[in-house]
Design a protein around this motif. Structure first.
Motif, PDB file in Angstrom:
ATOM      1  N   SER A  95      21.221  19.167  26.707  1.00 58.62           N
ATOM      2  CA  SER A  95      22.341  20.087  26.530  1.00 58.62           C
ATOM      3  C   SER A  95      22.043  21.193  25.521  1.00 58.62           C
ATOM      4  O   SER A  95      22.506  22.323  25.695  1.00 58.62           O
ATOM      5  CB  SER A  95      23.609  19.329  26.143  1.00 58.62           C
ATOM      6  OG  SER A  95      23.429  18.648  24.933  1.00 58.62           O
ATOM      7  N   ASP A 134      22.386  24.714  27.111  1.00 62.37           N
ATOM      8  CA  ASP A 134      23.510  25.495  26.583  1.00 62.37           C
ATOM      9  C   ASP A 134      23.036  26.803  25.951  1.00 62.37           C
ATOM     10  O   ASP A 134      23.698  27.833  26.077  1.00 62.37           O
ATOM     11  CB  ASP A 134      24.322  24.681  25.581  1.00 62.37           C
ATOM     12  CG  ASP A 134      25.086  23.544  26.226  1.00 62.37           C
ATOM     13  OD1 ASP A 134      25.191  23.514  27.477  1.00 62.37           O
ATOM     14  OD2 ASP A 134      25.587  22.676  25.487  1.00 62.37           O
ATOM     15  N   LYS A 175      25.404  24.833  35.836  1.00 62.35           N
ATOM     16  CA  LYS A 175      24.943  23.444  35.894  1.00 62.35           C
ATOM     17  C   LYS A 175      24.932  22.961  37.336  1.00 62.35           C
ATOM     18  O   LYS A 175      23.965  22.351  37.791  1.00 62.35           O
ATOM     19  CB  LYS A 175      25.845  22.556  35.036  1.00 62.35           C
ATOM     20  CG  LYS A 175      25.389  21.122  34.983  1.00 62.35           C
ATOM     21  CD  LYS A 175      26.252  20.320  34.023  1.00 62.35           C
ATOM     22  CE  LYS A 175      25.701  18.913  33.874  1.00 62.35           C
ATOM     23  NZ  LYS A 175      26.426  18.145  32.860  1.00 62.35           N
TER      24      LYS A 175
END
Length: 123
Positions: free
Chosen positions: A18, A22, A94
């Motif tokens: 992540s 991100d 995603k």
């Protein structure tokens, strides 16, 4: 441009990391948010789709592309404000990345990457 072999596991691992994923999404969002209002409009997303990394869309009719964006906004614009915020954009990306991973399968595939390709960050 660059070339590399990738498979589904590499893409999934990148999405699951992540922090790295991100960061990439944040960079892409900021690049696309031309008016810096914190929301990506349909026009801002379509400007991104006009670059050479979206060759598939160039082969579609305007009606097909409009229909695709209708579906994307219906699903990911959860606040129904006509644009995607950072979180909604991240969820969209995603899903796109995991769909690509599924398409690659477990056998490594040779991919040619554009400079700003999110897939390029996988390798």
């Amino acid at each position: 441009m660059s070339v590399a072999f990738i498979d589904s596991h590499m893409v999934e691992k990148f999405v699951e990391n992540s922090q790295a994923f991100d960061k990439c999404i944040e960079e892409r969002f900021n690049m696309l948010d031309m008016n810096q209002d914190g929301v990506l409009s349909r026009d801002e997303l379509q400007n991104d789709a006009n670059d050479s990394s979206f060759v598939e869309l160039a082969l579609q009719s305007k009606e097909e592309v409009d229909s695709l964006y209708d579906v994307l906004f219906e699903k990911f614009d959860t606040e129904k404000k006509g644009g995607l915020n950072r979180n909604e954009f991240g969820l969209l990306m995603k899903e796109v990345m995991l769909a690509k991973a599924h398409g690659f399968g477990e056998t490594p595939v040779c991919v040619i990457f554009q400079e700003d390709s999110l897939l390029r960050r996988v390798v």
